[in-house]
Design a protein around this motif. Structure first.
Motif, short mmCIF file in Angstrom:
data_model
loop_
_atom_site.label_atom_id
_atom_site.label_comp_id
_atom_site.label_asym_id
_atom_site.label_seq_id
_atom_site.Cartn_x
_atom_site.Cartn_y
_atom_site.Cartn_z
N MET A 189 -5.39 20.06 19.12
CA MET A 189 -4.15 19.30 19.06
C MET A 189 -3.27 19.69 20.25
N TYR B 106 11.28 10.24 6.08
CA TYR B 106 9.82 10.04 6.12
C TYR B 106 9.43 9.30 7.40
N CYS B 107 10.25 8.32 7.78
CA CYS B 107 9.95 7.52 8.97
C CYS B 107 10.04 8.34 10.24
N GLU B 108 10.54 9.55 10.16
CA GLU B 108 10.66 10.41 11.34
C GLU B 108 9.50 11.39 11.47
N THR B 109 8.63 11.41 10.47
CA THR B 109 7.45 12.28 10.55
C THR B 109 6.33 11.57 11.29
N ASP B 110 5.32 12.32 11.70
CA ASP B 110 4.12 11.70 12.24
C ASP B 110 2.89 12.34 11.61
N GLN B 111 1.72 11.96 12.06
CA GLN B 111 0.52 12.41 11.35
C GLN B 111 0.21 13.89 11.55
N MET B 112 0.97 14.59 12.41
CA MET B 112 0.82 16.05 12.47
C MET B 112 1.56 16.70 11.30
N GLY B 113 2.38 15.90 10.57
CA GLY B 113 3.06 16.42 9.40
C GLY B 113 4.42 17.02 9.72
N TYR C 256 8.25 13.49 14.60
CA TYR C 256 7.78 13.02 15.91
C TYR C 256 8.79 13.45 16.96
N GLU D 161 14.25 3.52 2.48
CA GLU D 161 13.57 4.81 2.24
C GLU D 161 14.60 5.90 1.92
N TYR E 18 1.14 6.99 18.39
CA TYR E 18 1.33 8.19 17.57
C TYR E 18 2.70 8.16 16.90
N THR F 134 2.91 6.49 13.47
CA THR F 134 2.26 7.06 12.28
C THR F 134 3.29 7.87 11.48
N ASP F 135 2.94 8.18 10.22
CA ASP F 135 3.78 9.12 9.47
C ASP F 135 2.88 10.15 8.80
N GLN F 136 3.46 11.01 7.98
CA GLN F 136 2.67 12.13 7.48
C GLN F 136 1.61 11.72 6.45
N TYR G 32 3.80 4.03 9.65
CA TYR G 32 4.97 3.95 8.77
C TYR G 32 5.28 2.47 8.51
#
Lengths: 132, 132, 132, 132
Positions: free
Chosen positions: A54, B12-19, B22, C31, D12, D15-17, D22
């Motif tokens: 990553m 939630y909309c401020e997270t990304d897939q890294m958890g 962003y 949300e 990227y 995306t979300d968590q 999203y």
């Protein structure tokens, strides 16, 4: 040195009430540049993550050098280099496709980590991709 | 020196897939910090714009120093100073409200312009607000 | 029926070049409303996810009924009900805090799933939270 | 009926968590679809605004029918029709480019207004563009 150029259009959702793009969108566009640069090496970032690497951002610097309106066509030019033992630095320059007028430039520094977020030396395949 | 602290929750909309959040969201949060700092001076930014002063971003620097998950409560601490003849610099530090653990810090530099985007010296009311 | 009201300010990054908020931001605000409603039940959504329950969106409907500018203070009023066997429906209404003028309303329908995304009947604790 | 298809990649930052996009990003992508549809008629939306016509959103409906991960290539298919006297309705369907698997579909209804936001009948050039 690897250098790629990719093209985007400014989306309406990326503008703000000043009539130009909102500043944080430049970081989204830097990401588009990094994504296309990594794809050009043959290992897209999505695959790098599957291989257990990553690249979380640790630092970003941006200069805002010009305006860009909805639907303007922009060019994103990106280069990459290894920095220190476990970092990558991407330099990015965004300009208008037709006039060449500048929009923004800057760089992002990324740690190289495993999927648990632990810094790790760049694996051999990554070094080779980057021409080392 | 003016310093204000304001509190937000990670959406939630401020997270990304890294958890974590962003990276570009940190610039949105810096904006929340600037907005609350200016409000505390008695002239919210919306009113500054009505008085004919705009503060477009010309430079931003960000250090990402820790993770933050959905619904985490964060504190944004912001200070401001005049830089050169027609610029403002806001310094910003984001940390977790309960633990104090750092999340991000950095600064943004803003031109002081009229509504046509032409750089202008800070008007007297702005200098006074900033304690000069 | 559970109903909560929470307050936000429009961020600059949420405006667009029409001078009002960009339409998709209303879904971000819905949300925020859901998050605060669930917190008021005693089980914040972050904890529901830790208990193995996710609520992915399956449907959304929005009516845009008024403008909102940067820094306007808005109220988000949210209610929730169980729909069918494995769905929740949140209804949401956004208006200006001072004037009461409407901004947007609508609803979102969410599947109730386990962390693998498989639809599941609402667990007992969730039914009890929702007053069933 | 006018129908256009355009292609994007999931960023990227979209995306979300949960590891998928999203939900509000689907509205951004619907906008990309409308932009490309209007461009295909010969009058891009940016030019329509210059001619004094704006198309603010008054209603949106979305069905979320599948997941999409970072860097997935998606197709956005958009159609348009006049609705009532001063509205346009765009229907939009998003699917994976390679597998055809569905991601989201829905529609947006837009008022036809002048630049002051006053509803107006579609001008002749707009009717002709839309084949009426």
């Amino acid at each position: 040195m690897i250098e790629t150029t990719t093209s985007i259009r400014v989306r309406y959702c990326e503008t703000d009430q000043m009539g130009t793009f909102y500043n944080a969108r430049a970081l989204d566009w830097f990401e588009v540049g990094r994504t296309e640069l990594l794809r050009s090496t043959g290992v897209p970032y999505a695959e790098a993550e599957m291989r257990g690497i990553m690249l979380p951002l640790v630092q970003a610097h941006l200069n805002f050098t010009g305006r860009a309106k909805y639907d303007d066509k922009l060019l994103i030019t990106t280069t990459v280099q290894i920095e220190g033992k476990a970092s990558l630095r991407f330099d990015c320059r965004i300009c208008h496709e037709y006039s060449g007028r500048p929009v923004a430039d800057g760089y992002t520094v990324h740690a190289i980590t495993d999927t648990a977020g632990k810094p790790t030396r760049p694996p051999k395949w990554l070094m080779e991709l980057l021409g080392k």
